[in-house]
Design a protein around this motif. Structure first.
Motif, PDB file in Angstrom:
ATOM      1  N   ASN A   1      57.010   4.164  32.293  1.00 28.57           N
ATOM      2  CA  ASN A   1      58.049   4.634  31.133  1.00 28.57           C
ATOM      3  C   ASN A   1      58.986   5.585  31.560  1.00 28.57           C
TER       4      ASN A   1
ATOM      5  N   GLN B   1      63.574   4.968  35.465  1.00 25.74           N
ATOM      6  CA  GLN B   1      64.600   4.150  34.769  1.00 25.74           C
ATOM      7  C   GLN B   1      64.602   2.688  35.539  1.00 25.74           C
TER       8      GLN B   1
ATOM      9  N   LYS C   1      64.080  -1.281  34.837  1.00 22.84           N
ATOM     10  CA  LYS C   1      64.173  -2.601  33.895  1.00 22.84           C
ATOM     11  C   LYS C   1      62.797  -3.009  33.479  1.00 22.84           C
ATOM     12  N   THR C   2      62.594  -3.349  32.234  1.00 20.90           N
ATOM     13  CA  THR C   2      61.461  -3.977  31.868  1.00 20.90           C
ATOM     14  C   THR C   2      61.355  -5.239  32.506  1.00 20.90           C
ATOM     15  N   ALA C   3      62.152  -6.058  32.140  1.00 20.80           N
ATOM     16  CA  ALA C   3      62.147  -7.523  32.784  1.00 20.80           C
ATOM     17  C   ALA C   3      61.918  -7.577  34.083  1.00 20.80           C
TER      18      ALA C   3
ATOM     19  N   VAL D   1      58.353  -9.103  27.812  1.00 21.92           N
ATOM     20  CA  VAL D   1      59.494  -8.235  28.161  1.00 21.92           C
ATOM     21  C   VAL D   1      59.874  -7.680  26.832  1.00 21.92           C
ATOM     22  N   ILE D   2      60.043  -8.219  25.779  1.00 24.49           N
ATOM     23  CA  ILE D   2      60.402  -7.736  24.451  1.00 24.49           C
ATOM     24  C   ILE D   2      59.266  -6.676  23.877  1.00 24.49           C
TER      25      ILE D   2
ATOM     26  N   TYR E   1      57.140  -5.172  25.855  1.00 26.33           N
ATOM     27  CA  TYR E   1      56.772  -3.929  26.594  1.00 26.33           C
ATOM     28  C   TYR E   1      58.015  -3.145  26.486  1.00 26.33           C
ATOM     29  N   GLU E   2      59.059  -3.567  26.255  1.00 29.84           N
ATOM     30  CA  GLU E   2      60.171  -2.722  26.154  1.00 29.84           C
ATOM     31  C   GLU E   2      60.181  -1.839  24.836  1.00 29.84           C
ATOM     32  N   LYS E   3      59.703  -2.589  23.597  1.00 34.54           N
ATOM     33  CA  LYS E   3      59.516  -1.820  22.614  1.00 34.54           C
ATOM     34  C   LYS E   3      58.325  -0.764  22.695  1.00 34.54           C
TER      35      LYS E   3
ATOM     36  N   ARG F   1      57.718   0.757  25.745  1.00 28.87           N
ATOM     37  CA  ARG F   1      58.245   1.784  26.586  1.00 28.87           C
ATOM     38  C   ARG F   1      59.167   2.833  25.501  1.00 28.87           C
ATOM     39  N   GLY F   2      59.748   2.212  24.625  1.00 28.23           N
ATOM     40  CA  GLY F   2      60.538   2.855  23.655  1.00 28.23           C
ATOM     41  C   GLY F   2      59.711   3.653  22.529  1.00 28.23           C
TER      42      GLY F   2
END
Length: 464
Positions: A282, A285, A287-289, A430-431, A433-435, A437-438
């Motif tokens: 996390n 830098q 990219k999650t994808a 991806v969506i 996991y991205e959330k 990470r944020g």
């Protein structure tokens, strides 16, 4: 580079070694040695197991005036009505009905009211009274009737699919009507099918009285020389020999790939959390994808490589067979079948494991996939039962290439749907996991809390 790192990490992990062990066990128990045995059977050295050609092989050209050319399925109304009525009477007299819900044996005992309904069905089919049905002569049905064998002067028995019938009763009334001496159906075939459907609804799903089961047991006829020759030509010309073995290989391997990859996917996404790697990931830098797709691709590659390697155990003997006989084979048959038959299965299982593990941070994916695998195994027939929603295609035969061709449109729709679902699940992964990470998904802690409660309560329930 990320893909290589993930692949190396997977291949040297304990869970992957466990996957390889299970895969090898499944392959060895089901397919190992089949090709060599079939080639030996073609030389007359031993009998074939996977072909309908009695004592022969799909690789052996039938000879004229042979004693037997084996059997094939054919819906012959007279034979199916005779066999279906036979087994129904046997089970009625014992009030013990065999059913196989989810492919597991279950004995069903009917109530008096239900037994009365079964008796009415038998009376309508045979035209006999209850007294006559209870005292049928030994030769009322053929001595060998599908999977039923009748022995004179023996008690009714039912065990492991082998049947004996009640011997002659000295107190039984003498038969004066020819119709009571040998079975003659008193109803049309259409009416018989309606009555069997009624019997199945009374007894339950998975009984002997669906038309699929009746055709399987009693819809067998002797093959002619021309029919046997046609089957041989299909194997040599249409399948190019190796196509037949590639189908059987994929039939067995699909069972393993329909379940085992989910363990790898769940284990590696959970491992990041348990080893605190998610904090490092996390903070970078990255990219999650890129991370999700790299790990998914690495898992899928690690799963498919041993499958391709195992296919050589069959391909190499076929290459030798081709060199010895001059019969051309399709060298790429295995890889083609693996790509369109097995790859979509491994893909959807891995994608589902990825999504559910990222979403819940629990091993829930393993439970969900096991339920899907179990239900799909139970409701899908061994051959030619492909539907658009089927997870695992089955074709437990070396012959029958026409079955695949007949279902080709449905199969392509099915495989395409699985690949589309895989892409969708990866996109959702991806969506999510991205959330995560944020820090935008607070429900994760709630999911973990519920999972811990479930794990703690389950052993307590077992102790009670």
């Amino acid at each position: 580079m990320l893909f290589i790192k993930e692949l190396r990490k997977i291949c040297f992990s304990f869970v992957y070694v466990l996957f390889l062990g299970l895969l090898l066990f499944s392959w060895h128990n089901s397919f190992y040695g089949v090709t060599e045995k079939e080639i030996s059977a073609a030389r007359g050295e031993e009998s074939s197991v996977y072909t309908e050609i009695a004592g022969g092989s799909v690789l052996k050209k039938p000879q004229k005036n042979a004693g037997s050319y084996g059997s094939r399925k054919k819906e012959v109304p007279e034979k199916i009505m005779c066999g279906g009525t036979d087994i129904l009477i046997i089970e009625y007299l014992k009030n013990s009905y065999a059913t196989y819900p989810f492919n597991y044996y279950k004995e069903v005992v009917l109530s008096e009211e239900e037994q009365s309904k079964i008796l009415s069905i038998i009376e309508e089919i045979t035209g006999l009274t209850e007294e006559e049905i209870n005292h049928l002569p030994d030769d009322y049905f053929p001595a060998v009737n599908g999977n039923i064998i009748h022995f004179e002067n023996s008690d009714v028995q039912y065990e492991d699919g082998s049947f004996t019938f009640e011997g002659e009763d000295n107190n039984a009334p003498e038969d004066t009507d020819d119709d009571t001496k040998h079975f003659i159906s008193q109803v049309s075939y259409e009416r018989f099918k309606e009555l069997m459907s009624e019997a199945e609804s009374i007894i339950g799903a998975g009984s002997n009285y669906s038309m699929d089961m009746l055709t399987e047991y009693y819809g067998q006829v002797e093959m002619t020389y021309d029919e046997a020759l046609e089957e041989y030509n299909k194997t040599i010309n249409d399948d190019k020999v190796s196509g037949a073995f590639a189908r059987l290989f994929c039939d067995y391997m699909t069972r393993a790939l329909g379940l085992y990859p989910v363990f790898i996917a769940a284990a590696f996404w959970l491992k990041d959390r348990h080893s605190r790697m998610h904090e490092l990931i996390n903070s970078r830098q990255m990219k999650t994808a890129k991370l999700v797709l790299a790990r998914f691709s690495a898992i899928l590659t690690a799963v498919m490589i041993p499958v391709v390697l195992l296919s050589f155990e069959s391909l190499i003997p076929l290459l030798r067979y081709s060199a010895d006989t001059g019969i051309a084979i399709d060298v790429f048959a295995f890889i083609k079948y693996i790509l369109w038959w097995l790859l979509p299965v491994a893909s959807i299982v891995t994608a589902l494991g990825t999504f559910l593990t990222i979403l819940t941070s629990t091993p829930l994916a393993v439970l969900v996939q096991f339920v899907w695998w179990f239900v799909d195994s139970a409701v899908t027939g061994l051959t030619g039962d492909t539907k658009w929603y089927t997870l695992m295609i089955r074709h437990n035969l070396l012959s029958g290439s026409e079955i695949i061709r007949q279902n080709l449109i449905v199969i392509w729709l099915n495989r395409g749907l699985l690949m589309l679902m895989s892409v969708l699940l990866l996109w959702l992964s991806v969506i999510v996991y991205e959330k995560k990470r944020g820090g935008k998904l607070e429900y994760e802690y709630t999911m973990q809390r519920h999972w811990r409660i479930l794990k703690n309560r389950f052993p307590a329930c077992l102790q009670k």
